[in-house]
Design a protein around this motif. Structure first.
Motif, mmCIF file in Angstrom:
data_model
loop_
_atom_site.group_PDB
_atom_site.id
_atom_site.type_symbol
_atom_site.label_atom_id
_atom_site.label_comp_id
_atom_site.label_asym_id
_atom_site.label_seq_id
_atom_site.Cartn_x
_atom_site.Cartn_y
_atom_site.Cartn_z
ATOM 1 N N GLY A 244 17.445 22.780 12.400
ATOM 2 C CA GLY A 244 16.254 22.875 11.575
ATOM 3 C C GLY A 244 15.619 24.256 11.668
ATOM 4 N N SER A 245 14.831 24.610 10.666
ATOM 5 C CA SER A 245 14.120 25.884 10.681
ATOM 6 C C SER A 245 12.636 25.623 10.883
ATOM 7 C CB SER A 245 14.346 26.639 9.364
ATOM 8 O OG SER A 245 13.902 25.876 8.257
ATOM 9 N N GLY A 246 11.955 26.520 11.602
ATOM 10 C CA GLY A 246 10.560 26.312 11.944
ATOM 11 C C GLY A 246 9.623 27.087 11.033
ATOM 12 N N ARG A 247 8.613 26.404 10.502
ATOM 13 C CA ARG A 247 7.619 27.032 9.634
ATOM 14 C C ARG A 247 6.234 26.682 10.146
ATOM 15 N NH1 ARG A 247 8.395 24.316 4.651
ATOM 16 N NH2 ARG A 247 6.811 22.832 5.350
ATOM 17 N N ALA A 248 5.511 27.697 10.639
ATOM 18 C CA ALA A 248 4.159 27.462 11.138
ATOM 19 C C ALA A 248 3.197 27.237 9.981
ATOM 20 C CB ALA A 248 3.699 28.642 11.988
ATOM 21 N N GLN A 249 2.257 26.311 10.176
ATOM 22 C CA GLN A 249 1.292 26.003 9.126
ATOM 23 C C GLN A 249 0.020 25.442 9.755
ATOM 24 O OE1 GLN A 249 3.998 23.261 7.142
ATOM 25 N NE2 GLN A 249 2.776 21.499 7.803
ATOM 26 N N PRO A 250 -1.130 25.618 9.087
ATOM 27 C CA PRO A 250 -2.381 25.066 9.627
ATOM 28 C C PRO A 250 -2.326 23.546 9.691
ATOM 29 C CG PRO A 250 -2.806 26.673 7.875
ATOM 30 C CD PRO A 250 -1.333 26.372 7.839
ATOM 31 N N LEU A 251 -3.055 22.980 10.633
ATOM 32 C CA LEU A 251 -3.140 21.529 10.706
ATOM 33 C C LEU A 251 -3.880 20.988 9.488
ATOM 34 C CD1 LEU A 251 -4.086 20.766 14.441
ATOM 35 C CD2 LEU A 251 -1.829 21.186 13.429
ATOM 36 N N SER A 252 -3.384 19.875 8.976
ATOM 37 C CA SER A 252 -4.106 19.169 7.914
ATOM 38 C C SER A 252 -5.207 18.322 8.557
ATOM 39 C CB SER A 252 -3.146 18.267 7.138
ATOM 40 O OG SER A 252 -2.691 17.201 7.974
ATOM 41 N N ASP A 253 -6.069 17.773 7.738
ATOM 42 C CA ASP A 253 -7.116 16.885 8.258
ATOM 43 C C ASP A 253 -6.497 15.700 8.991
ATOM 44 O OD1 ASP A 253 -9.062 18.535 7.213
ATOM 45 O OD2 ASP A 253 -9.392 17.317 5.416
ATOM 46 N N ARG A 254 -5.394 15.162 8.444
ATOM 47 C CA ARG A 254 -4.738 14.026 9.089
ATOM 48 C C ARG A 254 -4.103 14.458 10.412
ATOM 49 N NH1 ARG A 254 -4.495 8.552 9.979
ATOM 50 N NH2 ARG A 254 -2.333 7.829 10.158
ATOM 51 N N ASP A 255 -3.459 15.634 10.436
ATOM 52 C CA ASP A 255 -2.891 16.144 11.684
ATOM 53 C C ASP A 255 -3.969 16.227 12.759
ATOM 54 O OD1 ASP A 255 -0.435 16.519 10.410
ATOM 55 O OD2 ASP A 255 -0.790 18.639 10.017
ATOM 56 N N LEU A 256 -5.115 16.761 12.390
ATOM 57 C CA LEU A 256 -6.216 16.929 13.336
ATOM 58 C C LEU A 256 -6.719 15.585 13.839
ATOM 59 C CD1 LEU A 256 -7.996 19.083 14.653
ATOM 60 C CD2 LEU A 256 -9.573 18.854 12.729
ATOM 61 N N GLU A 257 -6.816 14.616 12.934
ATOM 62 C CA GLU A 257 -7.240 13.269 13.329
ATOM 63 C C GLU A 257 -6.297 12.678 14.364
ATOM 64 O OE1 GLU A 257 -7.751 8.782 11.356
ATOM 65 O OE2 GLU A 257 -7.126 10.485 10.114
ATOM 66 N N LEU A 258 -4.992 12.769 14.107
ATOM 67 C CA LEU A 258 -4.002 12.218 15.028
ATOM 68 C C LEU A 258 -4.045 12.930 16.374
ATOM 69 C CD1 LEU A 258 -0.945 11.906 12.591
ATOM 70 C CD2 LEU A 258 -2.529 10.106 13.281
ATOM 71 N N ALA A 259 -4.098 14.263 16.332
ATOM 72 C CA ALA A 259 -4.063 15.052 17.563
ATOM 73 C C ALA A 259 -5.289 14.789 18.429
ATOM 74 C CB ALA A 259 -3.955 16.534 17.223
ATOM 75 N N GLN A 260 -6.436 14.667 17.825
ATOM 76 C CA GLN A 260 -7.643 14.416 18.607
ATOM 77 C C GLN A 260 -7.648 13.013 19.189
ATOM 78 O OE1 GLN A 260 -10.692 15.465 15.744
ATOM 79 N NE2 GLN A 260 -10.868 17.548 16.553
ATOM 80 N N ALA A 261 -7.161 12.048 18.430
ATOM 81 C CA ALA A 261 -7.121 10.664 18.918
ATOM 82 C C ALA A 261 -6.225 10.545 20.144
ATOM 83 C CB ALA A 261 -6.637 9.731 17.814
ATOM 84 N N VAL A 262 -5.075 11.196 20.098
ATOM 85 C CA VAL A 262 -4.122 11.135 21.212
ATOM 86 C C VAL A 262 -4.537 12.076 22.332
ATOM 87 C CG1 VAL A 262 -1.752 11.628 21.886
ATOM 88 C CG2 VAL A 262 -2.203 10.427 19.754
ATOM 89 N N GLY A 263 -4.882 13.309 21.982
ATOM 90 C CA GLY A 263 -5.114 14.340 22.979
ATOM 91 C C GLY A 263 -6.245 14.033 23.927
ATOM 92 N N ARG A 264 -7.378 13.627 23.402
ATOM 93 C CA ARG A 264 -8.531 13.393 24.269
ATOM 94 C C ARG A 264 -8.298 12.226 25.220
ATOM 95 N NH1 ARG A 264 -13.049 14.287 19.455
ATOM 96 N NH2 ARG A 264 -12.791 16.552 19.325
ATOM 97 N N LYS A 265 -7.559 11.229 24.755
ATOM 98 C CA LYS A 265 -7.292 10.064 25.603
ATOM 99 C C LYS A 265 -6.299 10.408 26.714
ATOM 100 C CE LYS A 265 -6.526 5.100 25.180
ATOM 101 N NZ LYS A 265 -6.366 3.988 24.211
ATOM 102 N N LEU A 266 -5.246 11.128 26.365
ATOM 103 C CA LEU A 266 -4.201 11.413 27.350
ATOM 104 C C LEU A 266 -4.571 12.547 28.290
ATOM 105 C CD1 LEU A 266 -0.879 10.880 25.361
ATOM 106 C CD2 LEU A 266 -2.369 9.231 26.528
ATOM 107 N N ALA A 267 -5.442 13.445 27.865
ATOM 108 C CA ALA A 267 -5.870 14.522 28.760
ATOM 109 C C ALA A 267 -6.556 13.955 29.997
ATOM 110 C CB ALA A 267 -6.805 15.480 28.024
ATOM 111 N N GLU A 268 -7.255 12.861 29.825
ATOM 112 C CA GLU A 268 -7.948 12.221 30.953
ATOM 113 C C GLU A 268 -6.975 11.654 31.978
ATOM 114 O OE1 GLU A 268 -10.324 9.279 29.079
ATOM 115 O OE2 GLU A 268 -11.713 10.709 28.143
ATOM 116 N N ARG A 269 -5.708 11.516 31.586
ATOM 117 C CA ARG A 269 -4.709 10.922 32.488
ATOM 118 C C ARG A 269 -3.852 11.979 33.183
ATOM 119 N NH1 ARG A 269 -2.526 6.324 28.226
ATOM 120 N NH2 ARG A 269 -4.564 5.413 27.731
ATOM 121 N N GLY A 270 -4.204 13.242 33.050
ATOM 122 C CA GLY A 270 -3.465 14.290 33.750
ATOM 123 C C GLY A 270 -2.450 15.009 32.902
#
Length: 320
Positions: A244-270
């Motif tokens: 596959g080829s890699g193409r960097a792009q800004p996060l969409s609103d949905r990307d941000l929603e998913l990342a924040q939902a997962v990230g904040r919860k799992l960061a608390e676990r180390g």
């Protein structure tokens, strides 16, 4: 500060694009020291978790495409993991029993004062494919099973399905089962090893043609750019290791929603660093062992991913 990397053998790394090397460069730029060791260098003696670690430096004139990008300061020295300001677990999968044993050693070392990122228990308790089942509201329909009848029924219900082993990496062992797939039985028998090995099945997400997005989450907050790994023509897998080829792009609103939902919860676990894989609007994997794509995002956007990670790491160590 002095950091220890538990990592694959250095000569095997592709330094020009390796995220662990990018972290080393970020640490060096801020005046920190670091050493390296492999998992085989970890051991326990009289109850203390120890390591044979080698201090290293990056060459000022390094050719990152070559093999002489680092120098060894001295002979390896035996010490405890707690002797370092922090330990970075950057060993690539496979996540086999040796990897699991290492996470237990990290847990013991943490009880003895060591700081390990990502934490041993956090890595062990979040296997990269199974971890998405905690966030079912953000995933496409998914089945985890080794039962042949149940897998066939899932395929019959959804028609177009991706099946994959739970311990694969780089796109290995992934199959797309379209409606009427003539090799359905053979593929399922092979992946499940005749019903003795559990696998994952997911409804096919057509947006894979736009890329399998890697979203990096540092300290619970996402990097503002994702790397969309776009499959080769005629290929199902977007993994860079699968062409596959890699193409960097800004996060969409949905990307941000998913990342924040997962990230904040799992960061608390180390989990200081997470690599979230998203296709379309759905999470497909949560990578916690040695997430990559630092270099590709930085080169294409100018956003210093490694620098941000180093800042978060130093902040986490200082907060201990």
């Amino acid at each position: 500060m002095h950091f220890l990397f538990v990592i694959d053998p250095l000569p095997a790394l592709k330094a020009w694009k390796d995220s662990s090397v990018a972290i080393m460069r970020g640490l060096a730029a801020q005046g920190h020291d670091f050493s390296f060791a492999t998992m085989g260098d970890l051991y326990v003696l009289e109850g203390r978790v120890r390591v044979s670690a080698t201090a290293m430096r990056l060459r000022a004139d390094a050719d990152w495409h070559g093999h002489d990008w680092w120098t060894q300061d001295a002979a390896p020295r035996d010490c405890t993991l707690a002797d370092f300001d922090a330990v970075l677990m950057r060993k690539d999968p496979p996540f086999d029993m040796e990897y699991v044993y290492a996470t237990h050693l990290f847990d013991h070392a943490a009880a003895q004062g060591a700081r390990v990122f990502n934490a041993g228990a956090a890595i062990r308790n979040h296997p990269e494919k199974l971890a998405i089942t905690e966030f079912a509201q953000y995933t496409a329909p998914t089945l985890v099973s080794r039962d042949m009848a149940r897998l066939r029924a899932f395929h019959a219900q959804h028609g177009d399905v991706i099946v994959k082993p739970l311990d694969g990496m780089g796109g290995s062992g992934i199959f797309r089962l379209r409606p009427g797939e003539p090799n359905l039985g053979s593929i399922l028998e092979t992946l499940t090893e005749l019903g003795t090995r559990t696998i994952m099945a997911q409804r096919y997400i057509p947006e894979i043609l736009d890329g399998d997005k890697r979203i990096l989450i540092i300290g619970g907050e996402p990097v503002p750019f994702a790397l969309a790994r776009v499959p080769l023509v005629g290929e199902t897998r977007g993994n860079l290791a699968a062409g596959g080829s890699g193409r960097a792009q800004p996060l969409s609103d949905r990307d941000l929603e998913l990342a924040q939902a997962v990230g904040r919860k799992l960061a608390e676990r180390g989990l200081l660093l997470i690599g979230l894989d998203v296709i379309g609007d759905y999470i497909t994997e949560i990578n916690v062992t040695s997430p990559t794509c630092f270099v590709e995002i930085t080169e294409q956007t100018g956003y210093d991913v490694a620098g941000r990670f180093v800042q978060a790491l130093v902040r986490a160590v200082g907060a201990a």
